[in-house]
Design a protein around this motif. Structure first.
Motif, PDB file in Angstrom:
ATOM      1  N   ALA A 113       0.092  -3.241  -9.318  1.00  0.00           N
ATOM      2  CA  ALA A 113       1.301  -4.045  -9.089  1.00  0.00           C
ATOM      3  C   ALA A 113       0.934  -5.378  -8.458  1.00  0.00           C
ATOM      4  N   ALA A 114      -0.036  -5.360  -7.562  1.00  0.00           N
ATOM      5  CA  ALA A 114      -0.481  -6.603  -6.927  1.00  0.00           C
ATOM      6  C   ALA A 114      -1.105  -7.538  -7.955  1.00  0.00           C
ATOM      7  N   GLU A 115      -1.915  -6.989  -8.859  1.00  0.00           N
ATOM      8  CA  GLU A 115      -2.521  -7.812  -9.906  1.00  0.00           C
ATOM      9  C   GLU A 115      -1.460  -8.391 -10.830  1.00  0.00           C
ATOM     10  N   SER A 116      -0.458  -7.594 -11.151  1.00  0.00           N
ATOM     11  CA  SER A 116       0.631  -8.081 -11.993  1.00  0.00           C
ATOM     12  C   SER A 116       1.412  -9.188 -11.290  1.00  0.00           C
ATOM     13  N   ALA A 117       1.710  -8.997 -10.012  1.00  0.00           N
ATOM     14  CA  ALA A 117       2.408 -10.027  -9.246  1.00  0.00           C
ATOM     15  C   ALA A 117       1.564 -11.297  -9.177  1.00  0.00           C
ATOM     16  N   HIS A 118       0.272 -11.139  -8.983  1.00  0.00           N
ATOM     17  CA  HIS A 118      -0.640 -12.293  -8.939  1.00  0.00           C
ATOM     18  C   HIS A 118      -0.609 -13.042 -10.265  1.00  0.00           C
ATOM     19  N   ASP A 119      -0.687 -12.299 -11.371  1.00  0.00           N
ATOM     20  CA  ASP A 119      -0.680 -12.931 -12.695  1.00  0.00           C
ATOM     21  C   ASP A 119       0.622 -13.690 -12.948  1.00  0.00           C
ATOM     22  N   HIS A 120       1.748 -13.088 -12.581  1.00  0.00           N
ATOM     23  CA  HIS A 120       3.039 -13.759 -12.758  1.00  0.00           C
ATOM     24  C   HIS A 120       3.106 -15.039 -11.933  1.00  0.00           C
TER      25      HIS A 120
ATOM     26  N   ARG B 247       9.875 -12.259 -10.620  1.00  0.00           N
ATOM     27  CA  ARG B 247       9.210 -10.971 -10.892  1.00  0.00           C
ATOM     28  C   ARG B 247       8.099 -10.717  -9.887  1.00  0.00           C
ATOM     29  N   ALA B 248       7.309 -11.750  -9.618  1.00  0.00           N
ATOM     30  CA  ALA B 248       6.208 -11.605  -8.665  1.00  0.00           C
ATOM     31  C   ALA B 248       6.741 -11.248  -7.276  1.00  0.00           C
ATOM     32  N   GLU B 249       7.798 -11.914  -6.861  1.00  0.00           N
ATOM     33  CA  GLU B 249       8.374 -11.629  -5.544  1.00  0.00           C
ATOM     34  C   GLU B 249       8.988 -10.233  -5.493  1.00  0.00           C
ATOM     35  N   THR B 250       9.582  -9.791  -6.593  1.00  0.00           N
ATOM     36  CA  THR B 250      10.146  -8.442  -6.647  1.00  0.00           C
ATOM     37  C   THR B 250       9.049  -7.398  -6.544  1.00  0.00           C
ATOM     38  N   LEU B 251       7.950  -7.613  -7.259  1.00  0.00           N
ATOM     39  CA  LEU B 251       6.823  -6.685  -7.167  1.00  0.00           C
ATOM     40  C   LEU B 251       6.249  -6.671  -5.753  1.00  0.00           C
TER      41      LEU B 251
ATOM     42  N   ALA C 230      -5.977  -7.005  -2.872  1.00  0.00           N
ATOM     43  CA  ALA C 230      -5.152  -7.379  -4.029  1.00  0.00           C
ATOM     44  C   ALA C 230      -3.819  -7.961  -3.576  1.00  0.00           C
ATOM     45  N   TRP C 231      -3.191  -7.370  -2.578  1.00  0.00           N
ATOM     46  CA  TRP C 231      -1.914  -7.889  -2.103  1.00  0.00           C
ATOM     47  C   TRP C 231      -2.071  -9.213  -1.392  1.00  0.00           C
ATOM     48  N   SER C 232      -3.187  -9.408  -0.718  1.00  0.00           N
ATOM     49  CA  SER C 232      -3.427 -10.699  -0.076  1.00  0.00           C
ATOM     50  C   SER C 232      -3.532 -11.808  -1.118  1.00  0.00           C
ATOM     51  N   ALA C 233      -4.259 -11.534  -2.199  1.00  0.00           N
ATOM     52  CA  ALA C 233      -4.384 -12.521  -3.275  1.00  0.00           C
ATOM     53  C   ALA C 233      -3.033 -12.764  -3.946  1.00  0.00           C
ATOM     54  N   ALA C 234      -2.253 -11.711  -4.129  1.00  0.00           N
ATOM     55  CA  ALA C 234      -0.936 -11.865  -4.760  1.00  0.00           C
ATOM     56  C   ALA C 234      -0.009 -12.707  -3.887  1.00  0.00           C
ATOM     57  N   ARG C 235      -0.008 -12.451  -2.588  1.00  0.00           N
ATOM     58  CA  ARG C 235       0.859 -13.234  -1.693  1.00  0.00           C
ATOM     59  C   ARG C 235       0.439 -14.703  -1.656  1.00  0.00           C
ATOM     60  N   ALA C 236      -0.873 -14.947  -1.687  1.00  0.00           N
ATOM     61  CA  ALA C 236      -1.356 -16.337  -1.703  1.00  0.00           C
ATOM     62  C   ALA C 236      -0.914 -17.038  -2.986  1.00  0.00           C
ATOM     63  N   ALA C 237      -0.985 -16.335  -4.125  1.00  0.00           N
ATOM     64  CA  ALA C 237      -0.555 -16.923  -5.389  1.00  0.00           C
ATOM     65  C   ALA C 237       0.950 -17.175  -5.394  1.00  0.00           C
ATOM     66  N   ILE C 238       1.707 -16.270  -4.817  1.00  0.00           N
ATOM     67  CA  ILE C 238       3.162 -16.448  -4.744  1.00  0.00           C
ATOM     68  C   ILE C 238       3.493 -17.655  -3.869  1.00  0.00           C
ATOM     69  N   ASP C 239       2.808 -17.788  -2.746  1.00  0.00           N
ATOM     70  CA  ASP C 239       3.038 -18.942  -1.873  1.00  0.00           C
ATOM     71  C   ASP C 239       2.670 -20.250  -2.577  1.00  0.00           C
ATOM     72  N   SER C 240       1.573 -20.234  -3.314  1.00  0.00           N
ATOM     73  CA  SER C 240       1.155 -21.433  -4.048  1.00  0.00           C
ATOM     74  C   SER C 240       2.181 -21.806  -5.124  1.00  0.00           C
ATOM     75  N   ALA C 241       2.700 -20.797  -5.806  1.00  0.00           N
ATOM     76  CA  ALA C 241       3.721 -21.054  -6.822  1.00  0.00           C
ATOM     77  C   ALA C 241       5.000 -21.597  -6.188  1.00  0.00           C
TER      78      ALA C 241
ATOM     79  N   HIS D 208       5.960  -3.338  -2.684  1.00  0.00           N
ATOM     80  CA  HIS D 208       4.704  -2.871  -2.067  1.00  0.00           C
ATOM     81  C   HIS D 208       4.037  -1.764  -2.867  1.00  0.00           C
ATOM     82  N   GLY D 209       3.729  -2.037  -4.114  1.00  0.00           N
ATOM     83  CA  GLY D 209       3.045  -1.060  -4.943  1.00  0.00           C
ATOM     84  C   GLY D 209       1.555  -1.037  -4.681  1.00  0.00           C
ATOM     85  N   GLY D 210       0.829  -0.518  -5.638  1.00  0.00           N
ATOM     86  CA  GLY D 210      -0.617  -0.410  -5.512  1.00  0.00           C
ATOM     87  C   GLY D 210      -1.325  -1.644  -6.036  1.00  0.00           C
ATOM     88  N   PRO D 211      -2.625  -1.516  -6.253  1.00  0.00           N
ATOM     89  CA  PRO D 211      -3.413  -2.661  -6.728  1.00  0.00           C
ATOM     90  C   PRO D 211      -2.973  -3.191  -8.092  1.00  0.00           C
TER      91      PRO D 211
END
Length: 100
Positions: free
Chosen positions: A80-87, A67-71, A36-47, A75-78
């Motif tokens: 938080a990672a999904e929320s960061a990914h969505d943002h 918000r995504a970068e703050t989440l 989940a965090w890997s997907a979130a970081r990839a989405a943040i980098d793409s954004a 380093h929360g759980g899955p």
């Protein structure tokens, strides 16, 4: 004296059974969290790339990315990672729409 051996044997069997159940669950939970965090970081980098390529300012997208970068920094759980990914995905969509 023989009852002590039986009690110790029963405790060993129970502990071994609990370990057999717990270890795969812990590994699975860790794998889900890392994925989940890997997907979130990839989405943040793409954004962030879309932000750099955008020609106009998008305040809502900036807030979503922040918000995504703050989440991600927390380093929360899955969840938080999904929320960061969505943002991050929403911010990326806004910047891409503004570019077109």
């Amino acid at each position: 004296m023989t009852w002590v051996v039986w009690v110790v044997a029963a405790v060993v069997v129970v502990v071994a059974g609990a370990g057999v159940v717990a270890v795969p669950r812990l590994r699975d939970r860790d794998l889900r969290r890392r994925t989940a965090w890997s997907a979130a970081r990839a989405a943040i980098d793409s954004a962030a790339v879309s932000r750099d390529a955008a020609t106009t300012s998008q305040p809502e997208a900036e807030q979503l990315l922040a918000r995504a970068e703050t989440l991600a920094a927390a380093h929360g759980g899955p969840r938080a990672a999904e929320s960061a990914h969505d943002h991050a995905v929403r911010a990326d969509e806004l910047w891409r729409a503004a570019r077109d």
